[in-house]
Scaffold this active site. Structure first.
Site, PDB file in Angstrom:
ATOM      1  N   TYR A 186      -1.828   2.292  -5.308  1.00 17.27           N
ATOM      2  CA  TYR A 186      -3.031   1.476  -5.511  1.00 17.27           C
ATOM      3  C   TYR A 186      -4.212   2.195  -4.873  1.00 17.27           C
ATOM      4  CZ  TYR A 186      -6.326  -2.454  -5.116  1.00 17.27           C
ATOM      5  OH  TYR A 186      -7.433  -3.273  -5.190  1.00 17.27           O
ATOM      6  N   ASP A 193      -5.386   9.776  -0.927  1.00 15.80           N
ATOM      7  CA  ASP A 193      -5.955   8.472  -0.615  1.00 15.80           C
ATOM      8  C   ASP A 193      -5.291   7.969   0.663  1.00 15.80           C
ATOM      9  OD1 ASP A 193      -6.858   5.917  -0.365  1.00 15.80           O
ATOM     10  OD2 ASP A 193      -6.265   5.246  -2.369  1.00 15.80           O
ATOM     11  N   LYS A 240     -10.037   0.810   5.851  1.00 14.79           N
ATOM     12  CA  LYS A 240      -9.229  -0.002   6.770  1.00 14.79           C
ATOM     13  C   LYS A 240      -9.453   0.359   8.256  1.00 14.79           C
ATOM     14  CE  LYS A 240      -6.398  -1.670   3.094  1.00 14.79           C
ATOM     15  NZ  LYS A 240      -5.911  -1.047   1.891  1.00 14.79           N
TER      16      LYS A 240
END
Ligand SMILES: *Cc1c(COP(=O)(O)O)cnc(C)c1O
Length: 441
Positions: A150, A248, A276
């Site tokens: 994702y 990523d 994050k």
């Protein structure tokens, strides 16, 4: 400490019903609705270290940690004081501040091959912008992503494996143009032959592959680390076809280790994305890479990307406090990994006792578990896991005051506010939960 959920969740039920009147599904990000595990999501009133407290004053051990950002848990006093200090000077300027440079340097100093960096507000923005830049740099439109990874919800990346023999993907959401998804080829995680096929097919039919984006430690299909050899071969393929390799690390960056996946492999990407943890709980993310690529970005180059709140001073202050603290305490990741292993080892022991098949994985402060017989190497393997059993386990754990990610296909997180006692109380809850489940299967 009593971790049993004590009160009925009347307030959460009321709040959820109210929310559903004005917010689609009652939530601002779909997974929060608990659809795959059932029940009402607790509405959270406050956090405290490794605990969250819901609207009915039930306390839970929080293994979600806002889906990754809170490596120091809730209300960390260092992050809090930096944020409060920063707030006094104003919330946003839309003009450069010195703090942004300091944060950029913090990331660059630990992450090889990232020579320049740009700050944005979400992981979605980071990957979307990285892809645009990589396409511009390579002069090619096709990209490769991996099934089960994702990268946020931008159109080019909301694509999953196509049906049958097609290697290019199909939109994984209505509203994503099929024409656009044709530029996204979807390969199998940890399967280098599938990547080679994508490169070849794109060369034959398309513009050629401009970039490959991968979670080098996949955390969004459950936790599935990439094999070192696979990443090496991926690097070699990108080099031979002239494609930009993007790691990523929005989830794994500063989570799996200070250097994210780089600690676990000897492969360097051309670009990387972060989010994050680097925001310390505030909306902050970043994309960076080799200088030659990053210099194509506006205003130096012609690739456009911008953001009113990019590099927001409050978010940057929170992120900077978190990164400085991580850098200063080099034992942190060993400590977190030890707790993560204590938890997954304990789960294994209890699951075995009740003859429940379980696979587990740990990378630093990230952990994952699947209810299945076979080791999980890719999304097809992950999909073999027993989601009904997971849903049941989740409900039982929640009722015992343990807040786990509400899907089989998510990672769990350890924070520094946890200790062995906390892990052991969660394991006690797990043993009780398995006992209940075993009676029903
Ligand atoms: C969370 C995540 C994103 C998206 O970040 P948002 O801030 O939710 O937009 C992208 N990539 C990975 C690997 C993620 O875990």
């Amino acid at each position: 400490m009593d971790i049993q959920r004590e009160n009925a969740i009347h307030n959460s039920i009321n709040y959820f019903n109210e929310a559903k009147q004005v917010i689609p599904g009652g939530v601002n990000s779909p997974v929060r609705a608990f659809k795959s595990v059932g029940g009402t999501p607790p509405f959270i009133k406050r956090g405290e270290g490794c605990m969250i407290i819901d609207a009915d004053e039930n306390a839970y051990i929080d293994f979600v940690q806002s889906w990754g950002p809170l490596i120091f848990g809730h209300c960390d006093s260092d992050i809090e004081s930096h944020v409060l200090e920063s707030i006094k000077n104003g919330l946003s300027f839309g003009a450069p501040t010195e703090l942004e440079t300091i944060l950029a340097k913090e990331i660059i100093s630990v992450y090889d091959n990232v020579q320049k960096i740009r700050l944005v507000s979400s992981g979605t923005e980071a990957t979307m912008s990285a892809i645009r830049l990589a396409r511009a740099y390579s002069g090619r439109d096709d990209i490769i992503k991996f099934d089960g990874c994702y990268h946020g919800h931008s159109d080019s990346l909301l694509v999953s494996a196509g049906s049958g023999c097609a290697t290019f993907g199909a939109p994984s959401s209505p509203g994503v143009p099929v024409d656009l998804s044709k530029h996204t080829f979807v390969a199998r995680y940890n399967d280098i032959d599938s990547v080679r096929s994508c490169f070849e097919e794109s060369k034959l039919k398309g513009s050629g592959v401009g970039c490959v984006i991968i979670e080098p430690i996949a955390g969004n299909m459950g936790l599935v680390p990439a094999d070192r050899e696979f990443l090496r071969s991926l690097r070699a393929l990108c080099d031979s076809y002239g494609a930009v390799l993007i790691f990523d690390e929005v989830m794994s960056g500063f989570r799996a280790s200070l250097r994210g996946a780089l600690e676990y492999c000897d492969v360097l990407p051309d670009m990387a994305t972060f989010g994050k943890v680097i925001g310390g709980g505030m909306p902050l993310a970043a994309f960076g890479g080799r200088e030659e690529i990053m210099n194509l970005l506006s205003p130096l180059g012609s690739v456009y990307q911008a953001g009113t709140l990019s590099g927001n001073p409050i978010a940057v202050s929170a992120g900077l406090a978190a990164l400085k603290k991580l850098k200063k305490n080099n034992g942190i990741y060993t400590y977190l990994e030890r707790l993560a292993r204590r938890f997954t080892d304990g789960l294994q022991t209890h699951a075995k006792q009740y003859k429940i098949p379980l696979q587990t994985a740990v990378r630093g402060s990230m952990f994952g578990f699947f209810f299945c017989e076979k080791e999980v190497k890719n999304f097809d393997d992950a999909k073999c896991a027993d989601t009904a059993l997971f849903a049941h386990f989740h409900q039982e754990m929640l009722a015992r005051g343990v807040y786990l990610a509400c899907s089989q296909f998510e990672s769990g997180f350890i924070c520094t506010a946890m200790n062995e006692q906390i892990i052991d109380s969660a394991l006690e809850a797990a043993q009780e939960s398995f006992a209940v489940i075993a009676k029903r299967i």
